[in-house]
Design an enzyme around this catalytic site. Structure first.
Site, PDB file in Angstrom:
ATOM      1  N   ARG A   1       0.841  -1.200   0.000  1.00 44.69           N
ATOM      2  CA  ARG A   1       0.000   0.000   0.000  1.00 44.69           C
ATOM      3  C   ARG A   1       0.876   1.250   0.000  1.00 44.69           C
ATOM      4  O   ARG A   1       0.561   2.237  -0.675  1.00 44.69           O
ATOM      5  CB  ARG A   1      -0.935   0.000   1.208  1.00 44.69           C
ATOM      6  CG  ARG A   1      -1.990  -1.098   1.155  1.00 44.69           C
ATOM      7  CD  ARG A   1      -2.990  -0.948   2.298  1.00 44.69           C
ATOM      8  NE  ARG A   1      -3.770   0.280   2.155  1.00 44.69           N
ATOM      9  CZ  ARG A   1      -4.385   0.899   3.150  1.00 44.69           C
ATOM     10  NH1 ARG A   1      -4.306   0.408   4.381  1.00 44.69           N
ATOM     11  NH2 ARG A   1      -5.083   1.997   2.943  1.00 44.69           N
TER      12      ARG A   1
ATOM     13  N   CYS B   1      -1.145   6.685   8.780  1.00 44.60           N
ATOM     14  CA  CYS B   1      -1.434   5.377   8.184  1.00 44.60           C
ATOM     15  C   CYS B   1      -2.516   5.602   7.129  1.00 44.60           C
ATOM     16  O   CYS B   1      -2.493   6.606   6.431  1.00 44.60           O
ATOM     17  CB  CYS B   1      -1.869   4.371   9.252  1.00 44.60           C
ATOM     18  SG  CYS B   1      -3.293   4.911  10.236  1.00 44.60           S
TER      19      CYS B   1
END
Length: 284
Positions: free
Chosen positions: A182, A241
């Site tokens: 990611r 995040c």
């Protein structure tokens, strides 16, 4: 004393009937809004109260404007924590069934709101409890409202605008808690755009843990984060995040390693990409 404290299952079992104990079940799933409450009702540690990470510890998501799990106001959080029976002097222990990734969000919220003593994660989470042969319950405890007083610390939050202004600061260490795929943009199963904030370092939260789901020893965590920080001052670091949840796992681990509680970019990647003018990087 460090804000990051761990409690082992046997110690927790011995304290279950302590009137000052508030045990919070923080189970949650990004792809199933009802998973946590459903799992809690199927079986939880006795005396635990369920807290919904998505509905109680996050405000409403406004697509295109906010990250996926924006922070509620301190007042809304204070009301929620009081409903859970928390007082200023409560011993609060938090757990989930996913490496404490979600319990760490509740830990950070309490720390941000001024809870400094008596705040723990159950090391290894629910899996460690069950591995110790300890039972689960379906009984929901009776809860008397608490009187927790929220004292939000503004210095522990960084906005997108503040972060954007600091991207060229050579002292900044930006820690991204997401998995490498990611971070690089090779895979993005959740958000509409892949990649990371320019200058960020990939610091997957899962690397804070041993194979059994318990946290690494503090010395190992210190080595991990010292390598990521390099010669830059720890006080200049910021954690983020996907939506401000697993970054809290890194913040807990940093405290466990002996660092102070560092700031969170709570909107995180899912907020960052709502503005196409904000820069994005891809690759390792």
């Amino acid at each position: 004393m460090s804000l990051a404290r761990l409690m082992d299952p046997l110690t927790l079992n011995d304290q279950l009937h302590d009137p000052q104990l508030v045990l919070l079940d923080c189970r949650f799933a990004l792809d199933d809004a009802d998973y946590g409450l459903r799992s809690y009702r199927a079986g939880h540690i006795a005396q635990a109260r369920f807290v919904d990470i998505g509905r109680q510890l996050s405000a409403a998501h406004r697509p295109g404007q906010t990250g996926r799990h924006p922070l509620p106001t301190p007042q809304a959080l204070q009301d929620c924590l009081r409903q859970l029976g928390i007082n200023d002097d409560s011993t609060v222990v938090l757990y989930d069934d996913n490496s404490n990734a979600f319990a760490a969000r509740a830990w950070w919220i309490l720390a941000w709101l001024g809870k400094r003593d008596g705040l723990y994660l159950l090391d290894g989470g629910l899996a460690a409890w069950q591995a110790a042969g300890l039972p689960l319950s379906q009984a929901e405890p009776t809860v008397s409202p608490g009187q927790f007083q929220a004292r939000a610390q503004a210095s522990l939050l960084v906005s997108a605008e503040q972060l954007l202004a600091r991207l060229d600061d050579p002292q900044l260490t930006l820690l991204d808690a997401r998995a490498p795929a990611r971070f690089s943009g090779a895979q993005e199963p959740i958000d509409p755009r892949g990649g990371h904030i320019p200058g960020a370092q990939c610091a997957p939260f899962a690397e804070n843990l041993q194979a059994d789901g318990r946290f690494l020893p503090s010395e190992a965590l210190r080595s991990r984060f010292a390598a990521l920080l390099g010669t830059r001052p720890p006080a200049a670091a910021v954690a983020y995040c996907g939506s401000g949840i697993t970054a809290c796992h890194n913040l807990f681990a940093l405290c466990l390693a002996g660092y102070p509680l560092l700031p969170l970019y709570a909107g995180s990647w899912s907020e960052w990409i709502t503005d196409p003018q904000r820069p994005v990087a891809t690759g390792a």
